[in-house]
Design an enzyme around this catalytic site. Structure first.
Site, PDB file in Angstrom:
ATOM      1  CE  LYS A 143     -26.227   7.690   8.026  1.00 31.53           C
ATOM      2  NZ  LYS A 143     -27.059   6.538   7.607  1.00 31.53           N
ATOM      3  CG  LEU A 144     -20.050  11.411  13.595  1.00 28.11           C
ATOM      4  CD1 LEU A 144     -19.895  12.905  13.869  1.00 28.11           C
ATOM      5  CD2 LEU A 144     -19.254  10.606  14.632  1.00 28.11           C
ATOM      6  CB  THR A 145     -25.071   5.953  13.292  1.00 26.33           C
ATOM      7  OG1 THR A 145     -24.160   5.132  14.040  1.00 26.33           O
ATOM      8  CG2 THR A 145     -24.818   5.786  11.802  1.00 26.33           C
ATOM      9  CB  ALA A 147     -18.582   2.164   8.242  1.00 22.16           C
ATOM     10  CB  ALA A 148     -21.047  -2.346  10.324  1.00 21.16           C
ATOM     11  CD  GLU A 149     -26.869   1.156  11.929  1.00 20.74           C
ATOM     12  OE1 GLU A 149     -27.071   0.805  13.110  1.00 20.74           O
ATOM     13  OE2 GLU A 149     -26.802   2.352  11.587  1.00 20.74           O
ATOM     14  CB  THR A 158     -18.907 -10.578  12.831  1.00 18.46           C
ATOM     15  OG1 THR A 158     -19.343 -11.276  13.996  1.00 18.46           O
ATOM     16  CG2 THR A 158     -20.037 -10.608  11.819  1.00 18.46           C
ATOM     17  CG  ASP A 159     -17.792 -14.838  16.044  1.00 15.73           C
ATOM     18  OD1 ASP A 159     -18.646 -13.936  15.971  1.00 15.73           O
ATOM     19  OD2 ASP A 159     -17.367 -15.277  17.128  1.00 15.73           O
ATOM     20  CD  GLU A 160     -23.140 -11.903  15.986  1.00 18.57           C
ATOM     21  OE1 GLU A 160     -24.242 -11.745  15.437  1.00 18.57           O
ATOM     22  OE2 GLU A 160     -22.852 -11.370  17.062  1.00 18.57           O
ATOM     23  CE1 TYR A 180     -23.345  -6.651  12.592  1.00 18.23           C
ATOM     24  CE2 TYR A 180     -23.312  -8.754  13.752  1.00 18.23           C
ATOM     25  CZ  TYR A 180     -22.650  -7.643  13.244  1.00 18.23           C
ATOM     26  OH  TYR A 180     -21.285  -7.534  13.393  1.00 18.23           O
ATOM     27  CE  LYS A 217     -19.828  -7.084   9.464  1.00 16.47           C
ATOM     28  NZ  LYS A 217     -19.124  -5.788   9.202  1.00 16.47           N
ATOM     29  CG  ASN A 260     -24.252 -14.330  27.307  1.00 16.75           C
ATOM     30  OD1 ASN A 260     -23.150 -14.173  26.770  1.00 16.75           O
ATOM     31  ND2 ASN A 260     -25.368 -14.466  26.605  1.00 16.75           N
ATOM     32  CG  ASP A 308     -33.135 -16.359  24.765  1.00 14.19           C
ATOM     33  OD1 ASP A 308     -32.214 -15.518  24.721  1.00 14.19           O
ATOM     34  OD2 ASP A 308     -32.940 -17.583  24.669  1.00 14.19           O
TER      35      ASP A 308
HETATM   36  P1  NAD Z   1     -19.940   0.326  16.460  1.00 15.80           P
HETATM   37  O1  NAD Z   1     -21.414   0.219  16.290  1.00 15.80           O
HETATM   38  O2  NAD Z   1     -19.372   0.661  17.796  1.00 15.80           O
HETATM   39  O3  NAD Z   1     -19.350   1.396  15.425  1.00 15.80           O
HETATM   40  C1  NAD Z   1     -19.793   1.495  14.100  1.00 15.80           C
HETATM   41  C2  NAD Z   1     -19.353   2.843  13.562  1.00 15.80           C
HETATM   42  O4  NAD Z   1     -19.750   2.908  12.173  1.00 15.80           O
HETATM   43  C3  NAD Z   1     -20.003   4.041  14.261  1.00 15.80           C
HETATM   44  O5  NAD Z   1     -19.025   5.028  14.532  1.00 15.80           O
HETATM   45  C4  NAD Z   1     -21.020   4.543  13.241  1.00 15.80           C
HETATM   46  O6  NAD Z   1     -21.246   5.958  13.331  1.00 15.80           O
HETATM   47  C5  NAD Z   1     -20.352   4.165  11.936  1.00 15.80           C
HETATM   48  N1  NAD Z   1     -21.300   4.021  10.821  1.00 15.80           N
HETATM   49  C6  NAD Z   1     -22.482   3.341  10.840  1.00 15.80           C
HETATM   50  N2  NAD Z   1     -23.084   3.452   9.647  1.00 15.80           N
HETATM   51  C7  NAD Z   1     -22.262   4.179   8.852  1.00 15.80           C
HETATM   52  C8  NAD Z   1     -22.330   4.605   7.510  1.00 15.80           C
HETATM   53  N3  NAD Z   1     -23.389   4.314   6.742  1.00 15.80           N
HETATM   54  N4  NAD Z   1     -21.303   5.331   6.995  1.00 15.80           N
HETATM   55  C9  NAD Z   1     -20.233   5.651   7.783  1.00 15.80           C
HETATM   56  N5  NAD Z   1     -20.130   5.302   9.063  1.00 15.80           N
HETATM   57  C10 NAD Z   1     -21.128   4.551   9.595  1.00 15.80           C
HETATM   58  O7  NAD Z   1     -19.373  -1.080  15.938  1.00 15.80           O
HETATM   59  P2  NAD Z   1     -18.091  -1.913  16.383  1.00 15.80           P
HETATM   60  O8  NAD Z   1     -18.470  -2.818  17.487  1.00 15.80           O
HETATM   61  O9  NAD Z   1     -16.940  -0.998  16.526  1.00 15.80           O
HETATM   62  O10 NAD Z   1     -17.877  -2.804  15.089  1.00 15.80           O
HETATM   63  C11 NAD Z   1     -17.063  -2.374  14.022  1.00 15.80           C
HETATM   64  C12 NAD Z   1     -17.029  -3.448  12.954  1.00 15.80           C
HETATM   65  O11 NAD Z   1     -16.522  -4.665  13.500  1.00 15.80           O
HETATM   66  C13 NAD Z   1     -18.413  -3.795  12.399  1.00 15.80           C
HETATM   67  O12 NAD Z   1     -18.287  -3.979  11.013  1.00 15.80           O
HETATM   68  C14 NAD Z   1     -18.790  -5.085  13.086  1.00 15.80           C
HETATM   69  O13 NAD Z   1     -19.608  -5.864  12.260  1.00 15.80           O
HETATM   70  C15 NAD Z   1     -17.437  -5.735  13.271  1.00 15.80           C
HETATM   71  N6  NAD Z   1     -17.288  -6.657  14.422  1.00 15.80           N
HETATM   72  C16 NAD Z   1     -17.629  -6.250  15.670  1.00 15.80           C
HETATM   73  C17 NAD Z   1     -17.417  -7.111  16.749  1.00 15.80           C
HETATM   74  C18 NAD Z   1     -17.753  -6.688  18.159  1.00 15.80           C
HETATM   75  O14 NAD Z   1     -17.649  -7.516  19.082  1.00 15.80           O
HETATM   76  N7  NAD Z   1     -18.106  -5.440  18.432  1.00 15.80           N
HETATM   77  C19 NAD Z   1     -16.879  -8.379  16.535  1.00 15.80           C
HETATM   78  C20 NAD Z   1     -16.548  -8.755  15.235  1.00 15.80           C
HETATM   79  C21 NAD Z   1     -16.747  -7.883  14.192  1.00 15.80           C
HETATM   80  O1  TDX Z   2     -28.819  -6.978  27.743  1.00 16.49           O
HETATM   81  C1  TDX Z   2     -28.264  -7.963  27.235  1.00 16.49           C
HETATM   82  N1  TDX Z   2     -28.381  -9.190  27.853  1.00 16.49           N
HETATM   83  C2  TDX Z   2     -27.832 -10.326  27.342  1.00 16.49           C
HETATM   84  O2  TDX Z   2     -27.967 -11.409  27.932  1.00 16.49           O
HETATM   85  C3  TDX Z   2     -27.502  -7.886  26.010  1.00 16.49           C
HETATM   86  C4  TDX Z   2     -27.346  -6.565  25.290  1.00 16.49           C
HETATM   87  C5  TDX Z   2     -26.946  -9.039  25.518  1.00 16.49           C
HETATM   88  N2  TDX Z   2     -27.121 -10.237  26.153  1.00 16.49           N
HETATM   89  C6  TDX Z   2     -26.501 -11.452  25.581  1.00 16.49           C
HETATM   90  C7  TDX Z   2     -26.775 -11.682  24.116  1.00 16.49           C
HETATM   91  C8  TDX Z   2     -25.518 -12.359  23.650  1.00 16.49           C
HETATM   92  O3  TDX Z   2     -25.589 -13.764  23.863  1.00 16.49           O
HETATM   93  O4  TDX Z   2     -25.100 -11.281  25.689  1.00 16.49           O
HETATM   94  C9  TDX Z   2     -24.422 -11.796  24.541  1.00 16.49           C
HETATM   95  C10 TDX Z   2     -23.639 -10.670  23.892  1.00 16.49           C
HETATM   96  O5  TDX Z   2     -24.574  -9.764  23.339  1.00 16.49           O
HETATM   97  P1  TDX Z   2     -24.136  -8.460  22.526  1.00 16.49           P
HETATM   98  O6  TDX Z   2     -23.222  -7.658  23.358  1.00 16.49           O
HETATM   99  O7  TDX Z   2     -25.357  -7.834  21.962  1.00 16.49           O
HETATM  100  O8  TDX Z   2     -23.226  -9.109  21.375  1.00 16.49           O
HETATM  101  P2  TDX Z   2     -23.501 -10.229  20.254  1.00 16.49           P
HETATM  102  O9  TDX Z   2     -24.927 -10.336  19.928  1.00 16.49           O
HETATM  103  O10 TDX Z   2     -22.785 -11.476  20.691  1.00 16.49           O
HETATM  104  O11 TDX Z   2     -22.718  -9.548  18.997  1.00 16.49           O
HETATM  105  C11 TDX Z   2     -21.445  -8.920  19.180  1.00 16.49           C
HETATM  106  O12 TDX Z   2     -20.396  -9.746  18.747  1.00 16.49           O
HETATM  107  C12 TDX Z   2     -20.278  -9.981  17.373  1.00 16.49           C
HETATM  108  C13 TDX Z   2     -21.387  -7.590  18.424  1.00 16.49           C
HETATM  109  O13 TDX Z   2     -22.431  -6.745  18.863  1.00 16.49           O
HETATM  110  C14 TDX Z   2     -21.431  -7.804  16.933  1.00 16.49           C
HETATM  111  O14 TDX Z   2     -21.283  -6.562  16.258  1.00 16.49           O
HETATM  112  C15 TDX Z   2     -20.286  -8.713  16.558  1.00 16.49           C
HETATM  113  O15 TDX Z   2     -20.328  -9.027  15.192  1.00 16.49           O
END
Ligand code: NAD
Ligand code: TDX
Length: 344
Positions: free
Chosen positions: A34-36, A82-84, A125-127, A153, A157, A252, A275
């Site tokens: 979607k390019l959010t 794709a996800a928020e 995700t593990d969350e 979030y 998921k 962290n 926090d």
């Molecule tokens: P990101 O936010 O970097 O990317 C998400 C992408 O999805 C973006 O390109 C956005 O434009 C697109 N998108 C959002 N809403 C959409 C919609 N309605 N239709 C089509 N596209 C849409 O996220 P990420 O960190 O790359 O995570 C990708 C996936 O992995 C997610 O499902 C997230 O829950 C999961 N995940 C992430 C982590 C992490 O550490 N980042 C860990 C475990 C699981």
């Molecule tokens: O400014 C910050 N300061 C800080 O202390 C931010 C942005 C985060 N944090 C802390 C919060 C968390 O304990 O750092 C840790 C990591 O934070 P995030 O990068 O926001 O990740 P988290 O909340 O752990 O979630 C990530 O991992 C699981 C991804 O964003 C999720 O999409 C994935 O599912």
């Protein structure tokens, strides 16, 4: 084979596209995104050169659009990234998380069923397991751990995972799920902890650490997550759930200090701030199942992965500076509409 990768203009999805291009050059790839604010087409610029790659802008939660795309492309495998994805944004405004992360998954799965897709893979995700206490280091999330989400979030998921499992049980829908720990690496959007710290430290800005910085995350280099998903979509059993993680737990504060050491910066700009509400204390994945059943092994030790990540951000200043300035959002217009390529 043709793979439809949703969310491929984001962090993990784009890394997965490059992983697949290298590992399976015979496969065609369609990216639907979607390019959010989190999607960046510049990330996919090198992929656009490949004739077996196509980018389509669209919303996974738009049923009519998704149906038309499936009719046209007839993918064999769908991998849903794709996800928020940002917990803090979900606390501010949960609505869009439910629309994309839950309704979007239902719409994708219905299109898969209608068009005989042989595998749907949900990137979770593990969350979804909630958190673990800080004082019991022998406790880990296994695939048997009950779902117990903490943030809007993670609740969205978890809801999607339940729906995927229900589709498998009710319709025999050929789905798999991976639940991975925190990823880091190239193309990580600079709102997340590690790229936020790198980019702010480079600008000599304050480094906001939530609470006391004692919360623990289990970090995995993004390429290792991609290799796990690749194994699951090709060799994993339909209906199965696989945890993915590399036993790399860090507080962290440890992570921030490691980043600063790599950058050759001091710790004086670390600032302890309010926090996150409901802040999960500790995530820790037991990946024994995927290691045993599919032979997955994480290859990148944390220190090496952080070094590579820091080097990547140093070498790709334009990528993150255009994000911080907001300029990346004009990329689509510049590359397509202004060049008379029409809007995708
Ligand atoms: P990101 O936010 O970097 O990317 C998400 C992408 O999805 C973006 O390109 C956005 O434009 C697109 N998108 C959002 N809403 C959409 C919609 N309605 N239709 C089509 N596209 C849409 O996220 P990420 O960190 O790359 O995570 C990708 C996936 O992995 C997610 O499902 C997230 O829950 C999961 N995940 C992430 C982590 C992490 O550490 N980042 C860990 C475990 C699981
Ligand atoms: O400014 C910050 N300061 C800080 O202390 C931010 C942005 C985060 N944090 C802390 C919060 C968390 O304990 O750092 C840790 C990591 O934070 P995030 O990068 O926001 O990740 P988290 O909340 O752990 O979630 C990530 O991992 C699981 C991804 O964003 C999720 O999409 C994935 O599912």
């Amino acid at each position: 084979m043709k793979l439809l990768v949703t969310g491929g203009a984001g962090f993990i999805g784009s890394n997965f596209i490059y992983y697949e291009m290298e590992k399976h050059p015979e496969d065609a790839l369609v990216c639907l995104d979607k390019l959010t604010y989190a999607g960046n087409l510049a990330t996919l610029e090198p992929a656009m050169e490949d004739p077996k790659f196509r980018f389509v802008q669209g919303d996974i939660a738009d049923g009519q659009f998704v149906e038309a795309l499936f009719r046209e492309e007839k993918p064999d495998i769908v991998v849903n990234f794709a996800a928020e994805s940002h917990v803090d944004r979900s606390i501010e405004d949960p609505g869009i998380f439910l629309r994309t992360n839950v309704m979007g998954v239902q719409i994708l799965m219905d299109a898969c069923r209608a068009h005989g897709v042989s595998r749907f893979h949900q990137v979770s995700t593990d969350e979804v397991y909630g958190d673990l206490p800080l004082d019991q280091p022998d406790l880990f999330f296994t695939e048997e751990t009950p779902v117990r989400a903490s943030s809007p979030y993670s609740a969205s998921k978890a809801a999607a995972d339940l729906l995927v499992q229900a589709y498998h049980r009710t319709y025999g829908f050929p789905a798999t799920i991976t639940r991975c720990s925190n990823n880091y690496g190239p193309y990580h959007f600079p709102e997340k902890l590690i790229p936020l710290m790198i980019t702010r430290a480079l600008a000599d800005q304050s480094l906001p650490v939530y609470g006391k910085g004692e919360n623990v995350r289990d970090w995995l280099y993004v390429r290792d997550h991609c290799s796990a998903i690749d194994l699951v979509i090709r060799n994993g059993r339909p209906g199965e759930l696989y945890n993915v993680g590399g036993h790399n737990e860090r507080t962290n504060l440890q992570v921030v200090k490691t980043v600063l050491r790599e950058l050759g910066k001091g710790e004086e700009r670390i600032t302890f701030v309010a926090d996150r509400p409901g802040h999960d204390r500790r995530y820790a994945i037991d990946p024994a199942k995927i290691e045993r059943e599919l032979g997955w092994i994480p290859e990148t030790p944390f220190e090496e992965g952080i070094r590579e990540t820091v080097q990547w951000y140093l070498a790709h200043e334009t990528w993150w500076k255009t994000i911080l300035s907001g300029e990346y959002r004009n990329y689509f217009k510049r590359m397509y509409e202004d060049k008379g390529r029409g809007s995708l």
